[in-house]
Design a protein around this motif. Structure first.
Motif, mmCIF file in Angstrom:
data_model
loop_
_atom_site.group_PDB
_atom_site.id
_atom_site.type_symbol
_atom_site.label_atom_id
_atom_site.label_comp_id
_atom_site.label_asym_id
_atom_site.label_seq_id
_atom_site.Cartn_x
_atom_site.Cartn_y
_atom_site.Cartn_z
ATOM 1 N N ILE A 107 4.011 -15.326 3.838
ATOM 2 C CA ILE A 107 4.295 -14.154 4.677
ATOM 3 C C ILE A 107 5.547 -13.415 4.200
ATOM 4 C CG2 ILE A 107 4.977 -13.421 7.007
ATOM 5 C CD1 ILE A 107 2.915 -15.500 8.063
ATOM 6 N N PRO A 108 6.690 -14.072 3.990
ATOM 7 C CA PRO A 108 7.857 -13.334 3.489
ATOM 8 C C PRO A 108 7.607 -12.707 2.114
ATOM 9 C CG PRO A 108 8.520 -15.513 4.267
ATOM 10 C CD PRO A 108 7.020 -15.468 4.288
ATOM 11 N N ALA A 109 6.813 -13.370 1.280
ATOM 12 C CA ALA A 109 6.508 -12.807 -0.044
ATOM 13 C C ALA A 109 5.712 -11.509 0.091
ATOM 14 C CB ALA A 109 5.741 -13.822 -0.886
ATOM 15 N N MET A 110 4.832 -11.445 1.080
ATOM 16 C CA MET A 110 4.077 -10.207 1.298
ATOM 17 C C MET A 110 4.989 -9.103 1.821
ATOM 18 S SD MET A 110 0.368 -11.570 2.621
ATOM 19 C CE MET A 110 0.845 -13.132 3.361
ATOM 20 N N PHE A 111 5.934 -9.448 2.693
ATOM 21 C CA PHE A 111 6.901 -8.451 3.144
ATOM 22 C C PHE A 111 7.766 -7.989 1.974
ATOM 23 C CE2 PHE A 111 6.485 -10.305 7.607
ATOM 24 C CZ PHE A 111 5.747 -9.230 8.083
ATOM 25 N N ASP A 112 8.192 -8.927 1.135
ATOM 26 C CA ASP A 112 8.978 -8.575 -0.051
ATOM 27 C C ASP A 112 8.208 -7.653 -0.990
ATOM 28 O OD1 ASP A 112 11.071 -10.109 0.894
ATOM 29 O OD2 ASP A 112 10.708 -11.796 -0.483
ATOM 30 N N ALA A 113 6.886 -7.788 -1.006
ATOM 31 C CA ALA A 113 6.043 -6.938 -1.854
ATOM 32 C C ALA A 113 5.851 -5.547 -1.248
ATOM 33 C CB ALA A 113 4.686 -7.603 -2.082
ATOM 34 N N GLY A 114 6.384 -5.324 -0.039
ATOM 35 C CA GLY A 114 6.345 -3.992 0.558
ATOM 36 C C GLY A 114 5.390 -3.818 1.718
ATOM 37 N N TYR A 115 4.688 -4.864 2.107
ATOM 38 C CA TYR A 115 3.803 -4.740 3.261
ATOM 39 C C TYR A 115 4.631 -4.802 4.537
ATOM 40 C CZ TYR A 115 0.195 -5.526 -0.168
ATOM 41 O OH TYR A 115 -0.604 -5.409 -1.264
ATOM 42 N N ILE B 271 -6.574 -4.546 2.145
ATOM 43 C CA ILE B 271 -5.271 -3.899 2.008
ATOM 44 C C ILE B 271 -5.462 -2.447 2.399
ATOM 45 C CG2 ILE B 271 -3.439 -3.198 0.428
ATOM 46 C CD1 ILE B 271 -4.081 -5.696 -1.250
ATOM 47 N N ASP B 272 -4.637 -1.991 3.335
ATOM 48 C CA ASP B 272 -4.704 -0.608 3.796
ATOM 49 C C ASP B 272 -3.277 -0.071 3.855
ATOM 50 O OD1 ASP B 272 -5.350 1.840 4.881
ATOM 51 O OD2 ASP B 272 -5.882 1.055 6.858
ATOM 52 N N GLY B 273 -2.870 0.563 2.764
ATOM 53 C CA GLY B 273 -1.503 1.079 2.692
ATOM 54 C C GLY B 273 -0.508 -0.054 2.737
ATOM 55 N N LYS B 274 0.305 -0.082 3.795
ATOM 56 C CA LYS B 274 1.333 -1.109 3.932
ATOM 57 C C LYS B 274 0.886 -2.277 4.811
ATOM 58 C CE LYS B 274 5.359 1.623 2.906
ATOM 59 N NZ LYS B 274 6.660 1.084 2.642
ATOM 60 N N GLU B 275 -0.408 -2.334 5.107
ATOM 61 C CA GLU B 275 -0.954 -3.430 5.906
ATOM 62 C C GLU B 275 -1.842 -4.291 5.021
ATOM 63 O OE1 GLU B 275 -2.851 -2.119 9.503
ATOM 64 O OE2 GLU B 275 -1.286 -0.642 9.894
#
Length: 170
Positions: free
Chosen positions: A115-123, A86-90
């Motif tokens: 994948i959508p859950a990770m985007f929802d978490a802010g990545y 994990i590097d910031g938003k990545e």
């Protein structure tokens, strides 16, 4: 990114935190010869090492600081997804499915839901890597809308061998 370790339901699967009752299934995955060919996991020679790795993954699956989920089919653990870096938003994600469950669409279904859950978490960027010869894993990533970026990690020393790693992202 921070967020709650949420449960994710798909048509056939549930992605959720790992529990104590999953210990034997998870250790069997981590020590499976076929899994170890394509998933970077340290050699867990002793029961103590196996239990320690189980405890780490279980704790991470309950932590809002990580994205780790067991993949369940009818309440049986058949695989898992975990953050590799994990590097910031990545975020870079790794995954494994039991060899007996390969080629049935389970990993594609799980990654498509994660994948959508990770985007929802802010990545904002989700990546995954696979050993270059693991074309099945690269195909799973592509089916999930990830784009092959190429061989970004040339000749990593893995289990005493130099291996090229391909990276996909979305």
């Amino acid at each position: 990114m921070k967020g709650r370790a949420t449960e994710i339901q798909t048509v056939r699967l549930c992605l959720r935190a790992i529990s104590d009752c999953d210990r034997d299934h998870l250790i069997a995955l981590l020590t499976n010869h076929e899994v170890r060919k394509t998933f970077m996991v340290p050699e867990l020679k002793t029961t103590s090492e196996q239990m320690q790795m189980f405890d780490v993954l279980k704790a991470m699956s309950h932590s809002p600081e990580h994205f780790v989920r067991g993949i369940y089919l009818h309440d049986d653990l058949i695989g898992f997804l975990n953050d590799v870096e994990i590097d910031g938003k990545e975020i870079e994600i790794g995954y494994v499915i039991h060899p007996s469950k390969k080629n049935q669409g389970y990993m594609t279904e799980a990654l498509n839901a994660a994948i959508p859950a990770m985007f929802d978490a802010g990545y904002s960027i989700v990546r995954a890597g696979a050993f270059e010869e693991n074309t099945a894993s690269i195909r799973v990533m592509e089916k999930c809308g990830m784009t092959f970026e190429g061989i970004l990690r040339k000749s990593m020393l893995v289990k005493g061998q130099l291996i090229d790693v391909g990276i996909c992202s979305v």
